[in-house]
Write an enzyme that holds these catalytic residues in place. Structure first.
Site, PDB file in Angstrom:
ATOM      1  N   HIS A 132     -63.814 -47.671  -1.074  1.00 37.84           N
ATOM      2  CA  HIS A 132     -63.867 -48.189   0.278  1.00 37.84           C
ATOM      3  C   HIS A 132     -64.735 -46.843   1.030  1.00 37.84           C
ATOM      4  O   HIS A 132     -64.877 -45.847   0.283  1.00 37.84           O
ATOM      5  CB  HIS A 132     -62.665 -48.386   0.859  1.00 37.84           C
ATOM      6  CG  HIS A 132     -61.943 -49.635   0.819  1.00 37.84           C
ATOM      7  ND1 HIS A 132     -62.547 -50.747   1.352  1.00 37.84           N
ATOM      8  CD2 HIS A 132     -60.898 -49.993   0.105  1.00 37.84           C
ATOM      9  CE1 HIS A 132     -61.817 -51.807   1.287  1.00 37.84           C
ATOM     10  NE2 HIS A 132     -60.947 -51.383   0.318  1.00 37.84           N
ATOM     11  N   ASP A 139     -69.274 -47.023   6.450  1.00 34.69           N
ATOM     12  CA  ASP A 139     -69.539 -48.745   6.188  1.00 34.69           C
ATOM     13  C   ASP A 139     -70.508 -49.010   7.385  1.00 34.69           C
ATOM     14  O   ASP A 139     -71.536 -49.746   6.894  1.00 34.69           O
ATOM     15  CB  ASP A 139     -68.197 -49.398   6.769  1.00 34.69           C
ATOM     16  CG  ASP A 139     -67.284 -49.658   5.636  1.00 34.69           C
ATOM     17  OD1 ASP A 139     -67.377 -49.343   4.646  1.00 34.69           O
ATOM     18  OD2 ASP A 139     -66.071 -50.111   5.858  1.00 34.69           O
TER      19      ASP A 139
END
Length: 381
Positions: free
Chosen positions: A133, A163
């Site tokens: 992640h 992200d």
């Protein structure tokens, strides 16, 4: 309405294979800029379980529902791909290939397609097949190590740096550059490998240059832009709120300490050995008044000081309100499309897409009857 009809990408068709995180945000940005984005949702949802009505990263899109593991599922995706300019997928390396919708199959159907791949580790390398992640990706690039106070653990910057900055924005730049090439004389489609690790590392290019020149220490809270400097950071106010200070240049700094009321009592800004003393004086002074008081003091000045607002407070800030930085659509206050264009402005024209709600409409507009099912929306919205 087939496409948004607004924005510089009006007429560009995008297929988004449903996922979470940076892929949907990248597709949203393309939709905000006017592209006709069709999200291919799968039965059961993409993963996080957020109510689709509030998933703003799916605004300005339409959704079709296809089971990629069912007979005929991949072929229906390829029917969409044949009419698309860009495809975005965020699977682990090899998954799209196993499903029969990898670059080879898609480019065979549409040689000018731009095939955008969004992953954390990239399509190759020792960690390419590993789960991860945002926090892990920015950790290994050194980016996370810069954020936080000296002697304390690194501070997690939500998932904005990895992200969205290192992932989504680089993917969008990549697919638009590849689209420009594909549409040029003699151009062709290609694969864009956008890895969050690559983008997050790239964001720190200036810092690497400063470090090589001896102007940046490889540790937190010891540098000009990472909180190590007493006139570039945040300070608590009397009411438990915070003010942000960025008075780097001498003339801005002079105005800052004058308006703060400490110009006659603090050491020179270049007296590095007394920076702790300067920081303590600034902190003590800010604690004497509320955030609202200090906001009024610095308003309209060149001291480079601003109140630290919460997400709920930000839309009401006078400057942001005047520029309509936030907009309301479908009863939800949300950031407006950015950047801005003088001739082809973007806009929020559709609420978050509901999975499968637009299948009939897309089947008609893209002339892809194979995706229509007995449960489509028959063009209504």
């Amino acid at each position: 309405m087939a496409a948004t009809g607004k924005g510089p990408l009006a007429g560009v068709r995008v297929v988004e294979l449903a996922g979470i995180g940076p892929g949907p945000f990248a597709a949203m940005l393309l939709g905000d800029l006017g592209a006709d984005v069709v999200r291919v949702d799968r039965p059961g949802g993409a993963g996080l379980g957020i109510d689709p009505a509030y998933d703003l990263t799916n605004r300005n899109k339409r959704s079709v529902l296809l089971d990629l593991k069912a007979d005929g599922g991949p072929e229906r995706v390829l029917d969409l791909v044949e009419r698309a300019d860009i495809l975005i997928e965020g699977y682990r390396p090899g998954v799209a290939e196993r499903l029969g919708i990898g670059p080879e199959e898609c480019l065979a159907r549409n040689p000018r397609l731009v095939y955008g791949r969004m992953t954390g580790w990239g399509q190759e390398g020792p960690l390419a097949d590993s789960a991860g992640h945002d926090i892990a990706y920015i950790a290994v690039t050194g980016t996370l190590s810069m954020i936080g106070k000296a002697g304390e653990p690194p501070v997690v910057p939500a998932n904005l740096v990895g992200d969205y900055a290192g992932g989504s924005l680089y993917l969008v730049v990549g697919v638009l550059a590849a689209l420009h090439h594909a549409r040029a004389e003699g151009g062709a489609g290609q694969v864009v490998d956008a890895a969050i690790t690559d983008g997050s590392a790239h964001l720190a290019t200036m810092i690497h240059g400063m470090m090589a020149a001896g102007g940046w220490q490889d540790r937190r809270g010891a540098n000009l832009l990472d909180g190590g400097c007493p006139f570039y950071g945040t300070y608590e106010t009397a009411d438990g709120q915070y003010m942000a200070v960025g008075a780097l240049e001498q003339r801005f700094y002079d105005e800052f300490i004058t308006l703060l009321g400490i110009s006659d009592t603090v050491p020179a800004r270049k007296d590095f050995d007394r920076w702790d003393e300067l920081r303590a004086a600034v902190a003590a002074r800010f604690k004497e008044r509320t955030r609202a008081d200090w906001t009024a003091v610095f308003e309209g000045s060149d001291a480079c000081v601003a109140p630290v607002l919460s997400l709920r407070e930000a839309p009401a800030h006078p400057h942001l309100a005047a520029r309509a930085t936030f907009t309301e659509h479908g009863g939800i206050t949300q950031p407006a499309p950015a950047p801005r264009f003088s001739a082809t402005p973007g806009a929020v024209t559709r609420p978050p897409a509901r999975p499968g709600a637009d299948t009939g409409e897309v089947a008609r507009d893209w002339d892809v009857p194979s995706i229509r099912t007995d449960h489509d929306d028959r063009g209504t919205r």
